[in-house]
Every structure is written in C-alpha cells, then in structure tokens.
Design a protein around this motif. Structure first.
Motif, short mmCIF file in Angstrom:
data_model
loop_
_atom_site.label_atom_id
_atom_site.label_comp_id
_atom_site.label_asym_id
_atom_site.label_seq_id
_atom_site.Cartn_x
_atom_site.Cartn_y
_atom_site.Cartn_z
N SER A 159 7.66 12.80 -1.49
CA SER A 159 7.70 14.23 -1.18
C SER A 159 8.99 14.85 -1.72
CB SER A 159 7.62 14.45 0.33
OG SER A 159 8.84 14.10 0.95
N THR B 272 10.08 11.82 2.31
CA THR B 272 9.13 10.81 2.75
C THR B 272 8.50 10.16 1.53
OG1 THR B 272 8.60 12.15 4.71
CG2 THR B 272 7.08 10.37 4.15
N ILE C 209 2.74 16.56 2.43
CA ILE C 209 3.08 15.74 3.59
C ILE C 209 3.82 16.63 4.57
CG2 ILE C 209 4.35 13.72 4.43
CD1 ILE C 209 4.00 12.50 1.64
N GLU C 210 3.13 17.05 5.59
CA GLU C 210 3.64 17.99 6.58
C GLU C 210 4.26 19.22 5.90
OE1 GLU C 210 6.66 17.40 10.14
OE2 GLU C 210 4.72 16.47 10.51
N SER D 198 -5.89 15.87 -1.23
CA SER D 198 -5.07 15.64 -2.41
C SER D 198 -5.93 15.88 -3.64
CB SER D 198 -4.49 14.22 -2.42
OG SER D 198 -5.52 13.26 -2.53
N LEU E 16 0.20 12.57 7.30
CA LEU E 16 -0.37 12.07 6.05
C LEU E 16 -1.83 12.42 5.87
CD1 LEU E 16 1.13 8.50 5.46
CD2 LEU E 16 1.74 10.66 4.37
#
Length: 213
Positions: free
Chosen positions: A85, A99, A54-55, A203, A199
């Motif tokens: 995260s 997050t 996430i970023e 994954s 987002l």
C-alpha cells in the motif's frame, strides 16, 4: 463476517453457474470426461499487475500463476499475489507506515469459448497469506514491523481475455477478495491498526499468459 461470506458465496456461485451454462450450450463439453474423456492437454504461466485498496489506501499488486489446461476450458494450478500500500503518516507511531504482504493457493479456472479472439475466464483462488504493518520512510526502505499475521483468502473473479497470438493471451480482470478477520494491533496499547475487513474488497489487474491453450 456474514456479509463477507455472502459476497464470497455469490461470486463463487457465479463461477460455477457460468461453467454450467457453457456446458449446456456446448454439447461436446457437457462434463469433463465425456466424449472420449480428456481430449487435449495444455498449460500456461502468467504474470499480473493490478490495483486494489487496503482500508482506503491505494495499493499495487503483482502476481504470478500457472495452470494445467484440460480440453482448452478447465484449468487447475497455483496462483500467488503480493501487495503493497501507499505510505501514510501514523499519528500513534509518529512516523509513516504501510501495509504489505501476499497470498496464494489453489487456482481453479473455467474459460468460456476459448477459441474466440475475445472471451471470458472465471478464476477462483482459495488459499492463505500474510501481511505486516511496517515503518517505511522512503520507497523500498523498510524498518521495524509493528505487527503481522496470517489469514485465509477466497478470491473469485472474471477476466476478459484477448488471444493476441496462439501462445499469448492478454487479460483484464475484476476480482473480489475475501479474507478472514484482520487483527493487527499496536504493541503498546493493543488498539486495532486496521479494520477486520481491511483486505476484503475488489481489485483489478492486467495479465499476460504464455503457453499452450
């Protein structure tokens, strides 16, 4: 946003192309209701554990899914995934934040050669979710939330599945998650906390499915 939509459309198209190719190769399953209609019913429940970012922050995912299986190859059901995260120091707020959130929705799945010991599955999840940016000083210790929001999500993927037993399958998968714009902001300044596509991305996950396949 156009780039995200293009990737989502490409992945979704891959899902339906795979279904079409398999249907042409197997004359017994040209369509869902040919040759006697629904010839078998089954279903499964499963759990997943995975990794994403996430970023640029590492994040773990945990999820569950369940589906009705038609003719061993077509699945329809529900799926959900939660994520959290790693904690990072936020200079603006002078503390450590992370997050966290989750998403879920309709699950559509096509399974190629399901009776083979090793085969491919093409899941597609369409739904919604929510996330929050929250203060976290220690593991599983959450305090004030700086901001939160809801979002829409589309997540196509591909899994390599192994038939361990007639009622157990192990899967290793790669998915691509696309969401609506993320617009978390700091309460005092109104500045953005995360990028709009924070987002959106790939994954990986391991899955275990239990049921009648």
């Amino acid at each position: 946003m156009n780039n995200k939509l293009t990737k989502a459309i490409f992945m979704a198209a891959t899902f339906f192309v795979a279904l079409s190719v398999q249907a042409q190769e197997d004359q017994k399953i040209r369509t869902l209701f040919n040759n006697g209609g629904i010839r078998s019913n089954g279903g499964y429940g499963g759990v997943t554990v995975g990794y994403t970012q996430i970023e640029n922050a590492d994040a773990i995912t945990v999820g569950g899914q369940g589906a009705w299986l038609i003719n061993h190859q077509f699945g329809i059901g529900l799926a959900g995934t939660g994520f959290i995260s790693e904690r990072r120091f936020d200079a603006t707020l002078d503390n450590r934040y992370l997050t966290t959130g989750g998403y879920g929705g309709l699950l559509l799945e096509f399974i190629a050669m399901p009776h083979s010991p090793i085969h491919l599955s093409f899941p597609l999840v369409v739904g919604a979710g929510g996330l929050t940016y929250v203060e976290s000083r220690r593991d599983f210790d959450f305090y004030d939330s700086e901001d939160s929001q809801a979002f829409f999500v589309v997540e196509p993927g591909v899994d390599v599945e192994f038939n361990l037993l007639p009622f157990i399958r192990l899967g290793v998968g790669l998915k691509y998650r696309v969401t609506s714009d993320i617009e978390l902001s700091y309460r005092d300044s109104g500045a953005a906390i995360l990028d709009r596509d924070a987002l959106t991305g790939f994954s990986t996950a391991f899955s275990l499915k239990f049921g009648k396949f």
